[in-house]
Design a protein around this motif. Sequence first.
Motif, PDB file in Angstrom:
ATOM      1  N   ALA A 186      60.112   5.466  -4.996  1.00 27.04           N
ATOM      2  CA  ALA A 186      58.987   5.895  -5.819  1.00 27.04           C
ATOM      3  C   ALA A 186      59.358   5.861  -7.297  1.00 27.04           C
ATOM      4  O   ALA A 186      58.540   5.524  -8.155  1.00 27.04           O
ATOM      5  N   SER A 187      60.613   6.214  -7.595  1.00 24.86           N
ATOM      6  CA  SER A 187      61.055   6.195  -8.986  1.00 24.86           C
ATOM      7  C   SER A 187      61.068   4.777  -9.532  1.00 24.86           C
ATOM      8  O   SER A 187      60.705   4.530 -10.688  1.00 24.86           O
ATOM      9  N   ARG A 188      61.434   3.798  -8.687  1.00 19.74           N
ATOM     10  CA  ARG A 188      61.476   2.411  -9.154  1.00 19.74           C
ATOM     11  C   ARG A 188      60.075   1.829  -9.315  1.00 19.74           C
ATOM     12  O   ARG A 188      59.830   0.988 -10.176  1.00 19.74           O
ATOM     13  N   ARG A 189      59.115   2.291  -8.495  1.00 19.86           N
ATOM     14  CA  ARG A 189      57.754   1.736  -8.550  1.00 19.86           C
ATOM     15  C   ARG A 189      56.910   2.362  -9.650  1.00 19.86           C
ATOM     16  O   ARG A 189      55.907   1.799 -10.057  1.00 19.86           O
ATOM     17  N   THR A 190      57.263   3.545 -10.122  1.00 22.75           N
ATOM     18  CA  THR A 190      56.417   4.266 -11.084  1.00 22.75           C
ATOM     19  C   THR A 190      56.356   3.508 -12.408  1.00 22.75           C
ATOM     20  O   THR A 190      57.387   3.165 -12.990  1.00 22.75           O
ATOM     21  N   PRO A 191      55.138   3.188 -12.932  1.00 20.14           N
ATOM     22  CA  PRO A 191      55.032   2.468 -14.204  1.00 20.14           C
ATOM     23  C   PRO A 191      55.524   3.326 -15.349  1.00 20.14           C
ATOM     24  O   PRO A 191      55.493   4.548 -15.306  1.00 20.14           O
ATOM     25  N   ASP A 224      59.038   3.590 -30.281  1.00 21.14           N
ATOM     26  CA  ASP A 224      58.571   4.385 -29.154  1.00 21.14           C
ATOM     27  C   ASP A 224      59.605   4.372 -28.038  1.00 21.14           C
ATOM     28  O   ASP A 224      60.348   3.407 -27.862  1.00 21.14           O
ATOM     29  N   GLU A 225      59.643   5.476 -27.272  1.00 16.35           N
ATOM     30  CA  GLU A 225      60.564   5.582 -26.146  1.00 16.35           C
ATOM     31  C   GLU A 225      59.812   5.345 -24.852  1.00 16.35           C
ATOM     32  O   GLU A 225      58.655   5.733 -24.709  1.00 16.35           O
ATOM     33  N   GLN A 226      60.494   4.706 -23.889  1.00 11.72           N
ATOM     34  CA  GLN A 226      59.908   4.512 -22.568  1.00 11.72           C
ATOM     35  C   GLN A 226      60.165   5.755 -21.727  1.00 11.72           C
ATOM     36  O   GLN A 226      61.259   6.313 -21.724  1.00 11.72           O
ATOM     37  N   VAL A 227      59.144   6.196 -21.029  1.00 12.37           N
ATOM     38  CA  VAL A 227      59.250   7.381 -20.191  1.00 12.37           C
ATOM     39  C   VAL A 227      58.790   7.014 -18.795  1.00 12.37           C
ATOM     40  O   VAL A 227      57.733   6.405 -18.634  1.00 12.37           O
ATOM     41  N   THR A 228      59.601   7.367 -17.802  1.00 10.70           N
ATOM     42  CA  THR A 228      59.216   7.120 -16.414  1.00 10.70           C
ATOM     43  C   THR A 228      58.686   8.399 -15.822  1.00 10.70           C
ATOM     44  O   THR A 228      59.368   9.426 -15.828  1.00 10.70           O
ATOM     45  N   ALA A 229      57.474   8.350 -15.345  1.00  5.48           N
ATOM     46  CA  ALA A 229      56.871   9.539 -14.747  1.00  5.48           C
ATOM     47  C   ALA A 229      57.567   9.884 -13.443  1.00  5.48           C
ATOM     48  O   ALA A 229      58.096   9.019 -12.762  1.00  5.48           O
ATOM     49  N   ALA A 230      57.544  11.165 -13.097  1.00 12.58           N
ATOM     50  CA  ALA A 230      58.151  11.606 -11.835  1.00 12.58           C
ATOM     51  C   ALA A 230      57.368  11.049 -10.674  1.00 12.58           C
ATOM     52  O   ALA A 230      56.151  10.849 -10.760  1.00 12.58           O
ATOM     53  N   PRO A 231      58.031  10.735  -9.579  1.00  5.87           N
ATOM     54  CA  PRO A 231      57.310  10.230  -8.414  1.00  5.87           C
ATOM     55  C   PRO A 231      56.324  11.253  -7.899  1.00  5.87           C
ATOM     56  O   PRO A 231      56.508  12.454  -8.081  1.00  5.87           O
ATOM     57  N   PRO A 232      55.247  10.762  -7.278  1.00  6.18           N
ATOM     58  CA  PRO A 232      54.220  11.678  -6.773  1.00  6.18           C
ATOM     59  C   PRO A 232      54.818  12.729  -5.842  1.00  6.18           C
ATOM     60  O   PRO A 232      55.605  12.419  -4.959  1.00  6.18           O
ATOM     61  N   GLY A 233      54.425  13.972  -6.109  1.00  6.23           N
ATOM     62  CA  GLY A 233      54.849  15.057  -5.222  1.00  6.23           C
ATOM     63  C   GLY A 233      56.249  15.557  -5.483  1.00  6.23           C
ATOM     64  O   GLY A 233      56.751  16.422  -4.776  1.00  6.23           O
ATOM     65  N   PHE A 234      56.938  15.019  -6.512  1.00  2.01           N
ATOM     66  CA  PHE A 234      58.310  15.447  -6.777  1.00  2.01           C
ATOM     67  C   PHE A 234      58.365  16.112  -8.137  1.00  2.01           C
ATOM     68  O   PHE A 234      57.968  15.517  -9.147  1.00  2.01           O
ATOM     69  N   THR A 235      58.792  17.322  -8.184  1.00  2.00           N
ATOM     70  CA  THR A 235      58.906  18.063  -9.438  1.00  2.00           C
ATOM     71  C   THR A 235      60.367  18.137  -9.826  1.00  2.00           C
ATOM     72  O   THR A 235      61.193  18.643  -9.064  1.00  2.00           O
ATOM     73  N   HIS A 236      60.688  17.629 -10.987  1.00  2.86           N
ATOM     74  CA  HIS A 236      62.070  17.616 -11.453  1.00  2.86           C
ATOM     75  C   HIS A 236      62.385  18.960 -12.089  1.00  2.86           C
ATOM     76  O   HIS A 236      61.778  19.346 -13.076  1.00  2.86           O
ATOM     77  N   ARG A 237      63.329  19.679 -11.487  1.00  9.24           N
ATOM     78  CA  ARG A 237      63.681  21.012 -11.985  1.00  9.24           C
ATOM     79  C   ARG A 237      65.080  21.055 -12.576  1.00  9.24           C
ATOM     80  O   ARG A 237      65.531  22.084 -12.997  1.00  9.24           O
TER      81      ARG A 237
END
Length: 294
Positions: free
Chosen positions: A249-254, A266-279
């Motif tokens: 999911a991390s590799r597929r996230t735009p 500008d910096e590139q930011v990868t969104a967290a995979p669906p349903g996963f909260t980074h703590r």
Amino acid sequence: MTGQVSTPTSDVPGDPPVRLHLLGGFRLLHGDTAVVVPRGLQRVIAVIGLRPGATRSNLAGLLWPDVPEERALSSLRTALWRLRQDPCCPLLSSGDTVRLDPTVRLDVDDLVATAARVRDGGDPRAAAVALAAGSRDLLPGWYDDWVLLDRERLRQLRLHMLEQLAADHLDAGRHGEALQAALEAMAAEPLRETPHRLVVRIHLAEGNAFEAVHAFYVYRDLLMRELRLEPSPAMCALVDETLAPIRQASRRTPTARRHDPDGRRDEQVTAAPPGFTHRGPWTDRGAPPARGAR
């Protein structure tokens, strides 16, 4: 060698049983009464208990390895004569061999018998006694070569027994009992991978993915901290399947662009995979968040 009893060791009905304990320290009991044995004679009784059927030459060489054979044999004869003067003597002589009286119960023999029942595939429920068997070291504080050898032999025997017991419980779907046996093995040797691997397998079998991954990273951090080593490929493979969806999911996230108000790039930011909260720093190469993290 003295005690508060004067009845000889025998198999006469009603005669108090004689027990020899070597795990956790030397203790000779006649019924419930402790028999006081001098330290030098304790060594003789202990080595005879651990080397059933050994010849006198073998025993003398183990007990007095740094003296000539004749002198060692003379010391053994003197020790055996002193032991026979006491009615609580637990030994029998036959020709050139000396052994424990068959009526004497040895705790080491109980451990070996329990391990054999577990190894031979008996009902794991009947081997519940294995959890407590051999939980103490052989003759702690003794550093004779023959003690060190048997201490390690019995330690390995107990570890394999507990691991086999945990695997048997796991195969039978008794996850609680399996975890108890695996944790007992882990406590006996914290750096040994096999019980940690069993704990991960048990959590996965129960469907507790977080518990499995947490157990993996706890062991990985311990191994890295103590030995600068990584877990084996077999250990890593257990959690690869659990972590694979997160990695994919991390590799597929735009990626998205974060605007810099100062006009810098500008910096590139990868969104967290669906349903996963980074703590926290929990990645496929870091440690998971601590239990109870909010």
